[in-house]
Design an enzyme around this catalytic site. Structure first.
Site, short mmCIF file in Angstrom:
data_model
loop_
_atom_site.label_atom_id
_atom_site.label_comp_id
_atom_site.label_asym_id
_atom_site.label_seq_id
_atom_site.Cartn_x
_atom_site.Cartn_y
_atom_site.Cartn_z
N HIS A 67 1.90 -12.25 3.59
CA HIS A 67 0.66 -12.34 4.38
C HIS A 67 -0.34 -13.20 3.64
CE1 HIS A 67 -1.66 -9.51 1.80
NE2 HIS A 67 -0.47 -8.98 1.57
N ASP A 96 -2.62 -10.70 -4.59
CA ASP A 96 -2.19 -10.07 -3.33
C ASP A 96 -2.66 -10.93 -2.17
OD1 ASP A 96 -1.25 -8.37 -1.40
OD2 ASP A 96 -2.68 -6.78 -1.79
N GLU A 130 -1.77 -8.04 7.36
CA GLU A 130 -1.07 -6.98 6.62
C GLU A 130 -2.04 -5.98 6.01
OE1 GLU A 130 1.02 -4.90 3.30
OE2 GLU A 130 -0.79 -6.10 3.19
N GLU A 131 -3.18 -6.48 5.56
CA GLU A 131 -4.13 -5.61 4.86
C GLU A 131 -4.81 -4.61 5.80
OE1 GLU A 131 -4.17 -5.32 1.83
OE2 GLU A 131 -3.80 -7.22 0.81
N GLU A 155 5.16 -10.05 -1.84
CA GLU A 155 4.07 -9.19 -2.31
C GLU A 155 4.08 -9.19 -3.84
OE1 GLU A 155 1.67 -7.43 -0.91
OE2 GLU A 155 2.20 -7.50 1.21
N HIS A 336 -7.09 -6.21 -5.02
CA HIS A 336 -8.23 -5.59 -4.30
C HIS A 336 -9.39 -5.25 -5.24
CE1 HIS A 336 -5.37 -4.08 -0.83
NE2 HIS A 336 -5.06 -5.30 -1.27
#
Ligand SMILES: [Zn+2]
Length: 361
Positions: A67, A96, A130-131, A155, A336
């Site tokens: 993603h 990510d 995706e998140e 990923e 994140h």
């Protein structure tokens, strides 16, 4: 990678995401990939790239999945600029998982430059949501997976040794809503049914369902309730995070949730939601991992494996029974967070591993 990071692409900002998707399409097109932009109304567009074998009919399909959306709103770059220091590249979405996309692009170049005898269609699928749960991409991912004999997920890997992810927990979310009855807390307390007391008692009960040995977890992540002081709370609500390694445990947990009964007389309970990502079970990744390990060894390095509590789109493909290897992306840390980064010198090695997998599967 710098160019890709500078194109901020939060899951919830379509215009920005589309711009990033267009850039990626250009990069693959430049290198001879057949690109299709799959338009979406609400979310960023998804990108599908096909690279068919040179002079023969393809004998199947391999899927490279990832993603390009991130959890960072546009403008984050001002506080968290892209920079490289001490061998690490920092910036929103580096780990990510934009570095994973960059590695896949270089793996693609390697396949072409070395003229490796690829006999299958290679499909790269880069999605935009995706998140936030993959709502606009899930069916697309599943369709592509069903046509594929293996899925490689870019990923992030785990830890500084870059462990591949050979199992992932199933993940879900449920909402617990309590309705009680409002009343004056001083004048008529006996006429009230306190929704906050009820939800507190339910959460205390639910907490005991955690079983860390089996990897079953249930956590109240958000609780809301009540309206003001002096008033017995009429409503309360909790958002619950659910995780388990095994489908059987998922079903047990859902069954228990849906059969919760009120503890305080007159309180009403409503439960919605449940598991939405099935687990990625090791039986669907073991063979690909063994191959990755042996390919890495031939190239002079080692790869290990790990289990991850978080889900990814690899959970969907593995649940269809399609061999899936996850965590093939970058080595780094801080997903994140403001410290998100990747280890730059590991990138070529990771790209080589993906190229070798694509050339031999
Ligand atoms: Zn991710």
């Amino acid at each position: 990678m710098r160019e890709l990071i500078l194109l901020e692409s939060p899951s919830t900002e379509k215009a920005a995401a589309d711009h990033c998707c267009g850039f990626l399409a250009g990069q693959w097109m430049l290198r001879g990939g057949i690109t299709h932009i799959l338009k979406r109304e609400q979310r960023g567009n998804h990108l599908r790239v096909v690279w068919p074998p040179a002079d023969l009919e393809p004998t199947g399909q391999l899927l490279v999945l990832g993603h390009y959306d991130t959890v960072y709103p546009t403008g984050t770059l001002e506080k968290m600029p892209f920079h490289v220091s001490g061998g690490k590249a920092y910036g929103p979405g580096t780990f990510d998982m934009k570095a994973g996309i960059v590695q896949a692009l270089f793996a693609f170049e390697v396949l072409q430059e070395l003229k490796l005898p690829v006999t299958k269609n290679i499909v790269f699928l880069w999605t935009s949501d995706e998140e936030i749960g993959s709502e606009s991409s899930r069916s697309l991912i599943e369709e592509e997976a069903k046509r594929s004999s293996a899925v490689f997920v870019l990923e992030p890997s785990l830890g500084l040794r870059g462990l591949l992810k050979t199992s992932r927990k199933g993940v879900g979310q449920a909402e617990l809503v309590i309705d009680g009855r409002a009343s004056h807390a001083g004048l008529a307390p006996e006429e009230g049914i306190n929704a906050i007391h009820e939800i507190a008692a339910q959460i205390a009960r639910i907490e005991r369902w955690n079983n860390h040995r089996r990897g079953v977890t249930i956590n109240a992540d958000i609780v809301e309730g009540g309206s003001r002081a002096n008033v017995i709370a009429e409503h309360a609500k909790a958002i619950l995070d659910l995780r388990a390694w095994r489908p059987a445990d998922m079903h047990t947990l859902e069954g228990k949730l849906h059969s919760l009964k009120p503890i305080h007389r007159g309180a009403k309970i409503k439960i919605t939601g449940g598991f939405d990502r099935p687990p990625l079970e090791r039986k669907h990744s073991a063979a690909l991992f063994a191959r990755a390990k042996s390919l890495a060894k031939q190239m002079g390095f080692a790869v290990g494996e790990a289990a991850a509590g978080g889900g990814s789109d690899g959970n969907f493909t593995a649940a269809l029974g399609i061999p899936t290897l996850d965590g093939l992306g970058a080595v780094g840390d801080g997903a994140h967070s403001t410290q998100e980064h990747v280890v730059v010198k590991a990138m070529p090695q990771r790209a080589a591993l993906l190229a070798a997998l694509l050339a031999t599967c």
